[in-house]
Design a protein around this motif. Structure first.
Motif, PDB file in Angstrom:
ATOM      1  N   ARG A 146     111.481  34.970  18.724  1.00 55.26           N
ATOM      2  CA  ARG A 146     112.558  35.955  18.571  1.00 55.26           C
ATOM      3  C   ARG A 146     113.822  35.564  19.315  1.00 55.26           C
ATOM      4  N   SER A 147     113.680  34.642  20.280  1.00 54.87           N
ATOM      5  CA  SER A 147     114.861  34.177  21.014  1.00 54.87           C
ATOM      6  C   SER A 147     115.688  33.178  20.218  1.00 54.87           C
ATOM      7  N   HIS A 170     102.149  36.972  23.589  1.00 55.84           N
ATOM      8  CA  HIS A 170     103.406  37.704  23.747  1.00 55.84           C
ATOM      9  C   HIS A 170     104.569  36.744  23.998  1.00 55.84           C
ATOM     10  N   ILE A 171     104.359  35.768  24.876  1.00 59.80           N
ATOM     11  CA  ILE A 171     105.428  34.820  25.205  1.00 59.80           C
ATOM     12  C   ILE A 171     105.817  33.993  23.989  1.00 59.80           C
ATOM     13  N   ALA A 188     105.944  36.140  14.517  1.00 60.33           N
ATOM     14  CA  ALA A 188     105.993  36.830  15.809  1.00 60.33           C
ATOM     15  C   ALA A 188     105.181  38.122  15.754  1.00 60.33           C
ATOM     16  N   ARG A 189     105.286  38.862  14.664  1.00 60.38           N
ATOM     17  CA  ARG A 189     104.496  40.103  14.547  1.00 60.38           C
ATOM     18  C   ARG A 189     103.003  39.792  14.514  1.00 60.38           C
ATOM     19  N   GLY A 236     104.863  23.900  28.953  1.00 58.70           N
ATOM     20  CA  GLY A 236     105.713  24.994  29.389  1.00 58.70           C
ATOM     21  C   GLY A 236     105.824  26.026  28.291  1.00 58.70           C
ATOM     22  N   SER A 237     106.401  27.163  28.597  1.00 56.14           N
ATOM     23  CA  SER A 237     106.503  28.239  27.603  1.00 56.14           C
ATOM     24  C   SER A 237     107.243  27.773  26.356  1.00 56.14           C
ATOM     25  N   ALA A 238     108.385  27.129  26.533  1.00 45.64           N
ATOM     26  CA  ALA A 238     109.131  26.591  25.393  1.00 45.64           C
ATOM     27  C   ALA A 238     108.664  25.185  25.045  1.00 45.64           C
TER      28      ALA A 238
END
Length: 499
Positions: A137-138, A130-131, A86-87, A479-481
Motif C-alpha cells: 500500500r506504500s 500486516h507489514i 494486500a487485502r 528486511g521488511s522492504a
C-alpha cells in the motif's frame, strides 16, 4: 482448501495437545506424508521419540511445482492489483493471529526454546503479513518518472515467478511468515519447505495463512507446503520452475544452494551462519558486559545465527567480566520449554546435541578449558551454556551454533578488532562501552551487517532498516522492504516520442 489430516492417535503423553501430524499442502489439498526420513522427531526435553520423521513424496513435490508454475503463468495471483493482494495478506494475518498460541506452543515444544521466548517472537507471525500488506500500500512496487518529451515512464517491480522459501529449525515459523508474506506480496506463488527436525510450527503457520488467503479468494496454489530433508530441498532449488529462492540455514548448505542458483541465473537470498563478537571496551561496566554475554549466549538456547561466538575482553577486565557472566548463567533456570518459569531449554534434537558435544571435546582435548555455571537436567538434549578459554584464535573461527562461545583477550584496540573480524563471518556484532560515542566509533569498524552498542536483544535495531549479511554470513539483504523486493524484478515501460 481441504482441511489438514488429524494427528495420529498414538502420541506419547508429553507433546502438547493439538500437535499436527506431518502433512503437506499441495494446490489446496492436504495429504499425510508417508516417506520415512530414517530418524525420529523427538521431545528435546526428555529425549523420547514422538514419531518418525516423514517427507512429502516425490509425486507431491512435483505436483506442487507444477501448480506453482501454472498459477504464475495464468496471472491469477501476480496479475492482481496490489490492493487486492494486500487485502488477502490481511486476511492471512487475521487467521495466523487466531492460531498464534498453538503455533508458539508447538515451536517451544519442538525447538526446546522456552515458551516465553517463542511467544515473544509470535508477534512476527501475523505481523509479517500486516507489514507486507503495508509495503504494497506504500507503493513500494511502483513509481513513475518523467521521460524525454514529458511522457511518463513506469518502473514496476514484477513477480519473478514461483518462489521457494526454506527455513531452519531454530525459529522456523516466524522466518517462514516473513519470507512467505514477502513473496506473496510480490505476486509469487510460494512453496515453503519445513525444517525436517521441527516441522510442526511451520505447518500450523501455513495452515492458518492458507486458510486466510482462501477466505479472501486467493488461488489455492498461492501458498503450498512440503516436507523433506536436504534431498527434497536440493530438488526444489534445482528445478527450473522455481525462479527465486530465499534460504536461512547453515553456511555450507548455503554455498551449495548459491552455486546451483548462480548456474541457473536465478536470484537467491542467503541468511547463513555467524560467529558474532561481543567486544568489551576498557572501562565498560563488567556487570553490563556479563549480562550482555549471558543473553547472547542463551537466547533461543544459543541456537540462533546472531548468538555470541566470541567474547573479546580487555586483559585487565577479563576475570571480572567472566565472573559477572558466570553469575548471570548460574541464576538461569533451565528446564522443560513449556514449564512456567523456564529461562533456558534443551537443544532441538539429539543430533545437534551430539555434534555440539563433539565440538567442545575437540577444543578441550587440544588444551582449551570449558566453563559452565548453569545447572541443567540430566536428560534429553539439555546442554549447559559454556565459555571456552585458552583456545587458539584459529581454532574458534567456525560457527558452533549453540550456547558455546570462545573467550579471547586483548591489550590494544587493533588486536580487539582483528579478533572481531577474523572469522570470515559478518552477520551481527556487539560492543559494550562506558562511553556510547566511543562504542559507536569502534562499532563502525566491526565488519558485520548490524552492530549493536550496549544492547543484546534478539530484535533488529529498527524495523525499517535492512538486515545485511557480510562474508560467509550470507548474500542479499533481508528486511521488511528488502525481502519483498528480492522476489521481484524491475520492468520499465513508457512511450518514447518519435523523432
Amino acid at each position: 482448501m481441504t482441511p489438514p489430516p488429524e494427528a495420529p492417535a498414538a502420541f506419547p503423553p508429553h507433546p502438547p495437545a493439538g500437535l499436527p501430524g506431518t502433512a503437506d499442502l499441495v494446490d489446496g489439498a492436504w495429504e499425510s506424508c508417508t516417506v520415512p526420513l530414517g530418524f525420529d522427531l523427538e521431545d528435546p526435553d526428555t529425549g523420547e521419540p514422538v514419531r518418525p520423521a516423514l517427507a512429502s513424496s516425490p509425486e507431491r513435490v512435483g505436483r506442487a511445482l507444477a501448480a506453482a508454475a501454472a498459477l504464475h503463468a495464468s496471472g491469477a495471483w501476480c496479475g492482481l492489483p496490489d490492493e487486492d493482494r494486500a487485502r488477502a495478506l490481511e486476511s492471512a494475518a487475521g487467521a495466523v493471529e487466531a492460531a498464534a498460541q498453538r503455533i508458539v506452543t508447538a515451536e517451544a515444544f519442538a525447538t526446546g526454546v522456552p515458551l516465553g521466548q517463542t511467544s515473544g517472537l509470535g508477534v512476527i507471525l501475523s505481523g509479517a503479513f500486516h507489514i507486507a500488506a503495508a509495503q504494497l500500500r506504500s507503493g513500494l512496487l511502483r513509481r513513475t518518472v518523467t521521460g524525454h518529451g514529458g511522457h511518463p515512464v513506469l518502473v514496476r517491480r514484477a513477480a519473478l515467478g514461483p518462489a521457494l522459501c526454506v527455513v531452519p529449525y531454530n525459529a522456523p515459523a516466524p522466518m517462514a511468515a516473513h519470507k512467505a508474506a514477502s513473496a506473496l506480496a510480490a505476486g509469487c506463488p510460494v512453496i515453503v519447505k519445513a525444517p525436517e527436525l521441527v516441522p510442526y510450527g511451520t505447518q500450523l503457520l501455513v495452515e492458518a495463512a492458507a486458510r486466510g488467503l482462501a477466505r479472501a479468494g486467493a488461488p489455492a496454489a498461492a501458498l503450498q507446503l512440503v516436507h523433506g530433508d536436504a534431498a527434497t530441498g536440493a530438488r526444489l532449488v534445482a528445478d527450473e520452475r522455481i525462479r527465486v529462492v530465499s534460504f536461512t540455514g547453515g553456511t555450507e548448505t548455503g554455498r551449495r544452494i548459491g552455486a546451483v542458483c548462480g548456474q541457473a541465473l536465478k536470484p537467491v537470498q542467503l541468511e547463513l551462519g555467524g560467529n558474532n563478537p561481543l567486544l568489551v571496551l576498557p572501562g565498560a561496566n563488567p556487570e553490563t558486559a556479563g549480562r550482555m554475554a549471558a543473553e547472547l549466549l542463551t537466547t533461543l538456547n544459543g541456537q540462533w545465527c546472531r548468538a555470541l561466538g566470541r567474547l573479546i575482553l580487555p586483559a585487565g577486565l577479563a576475570q571480572e567480566v567472566l565472573d559477572a557472566t558466570g553469575r548471570e548463567l548460574a541464576a538461569l533456570r533451565a528446564g522443560a520449554p513449556l514449564a512456567p518459569g523456564t529461562g533456558f531449554g534443551p537443544l532441538a534434537h539429539s543430533r545437534h546435541h551430539a555434534a555440539l558435544t563433539e565440538a567442545v571435546r575437540e577444543l578441550t582435548s587440544a588444551g582449551a578449558e570449558a566453563h559452565a555455571w548453569t545447572a541443567v537436567p540430566a536428560r534429553g538434549s539439555h546442554f549447559a551454556p559454556r565459555l571456552i578459554t585458552g583456545a587458539p584464535e584459529e581454532a574458534t573461527r567456525r560457527e558452533l551454533f549453540g550456547p558455546v562461545a570462545a573467550v579471547h583477550t586483548y591489550e590494544h584496540e587493533e588486536e580487539a578488532l582483528y579478533l572481531a573480524n577474523s572469522t570470515g563471518y559478518g552477520l551481527e556484532g556487539y560492543v559494550c562501552a562506558a562511553d556510547p560515542d566511543d562504542g559507536l566509533r569502534v562499532a563502525a569498524r566491526v565488519a558485520a551487517g548490524e552492530v549493536k552498542v550496549n544492547g543484546s536483544s534478539v530484535m533488529s535495531l529498527h524495523l525499517d532498516t535492512p538486515r545485511p549479511a557480510w562474508g560467509a554470513s550470507g548474500l542479499v539483504d533481508e528486511g521488511s522492504a528488502e525481502t519483498l523486493l528480492h522476489f521481484t524484478g524491475a520492468r520499465v515501460t513508457g512511450l518514447e516520442a518519435a523523432r
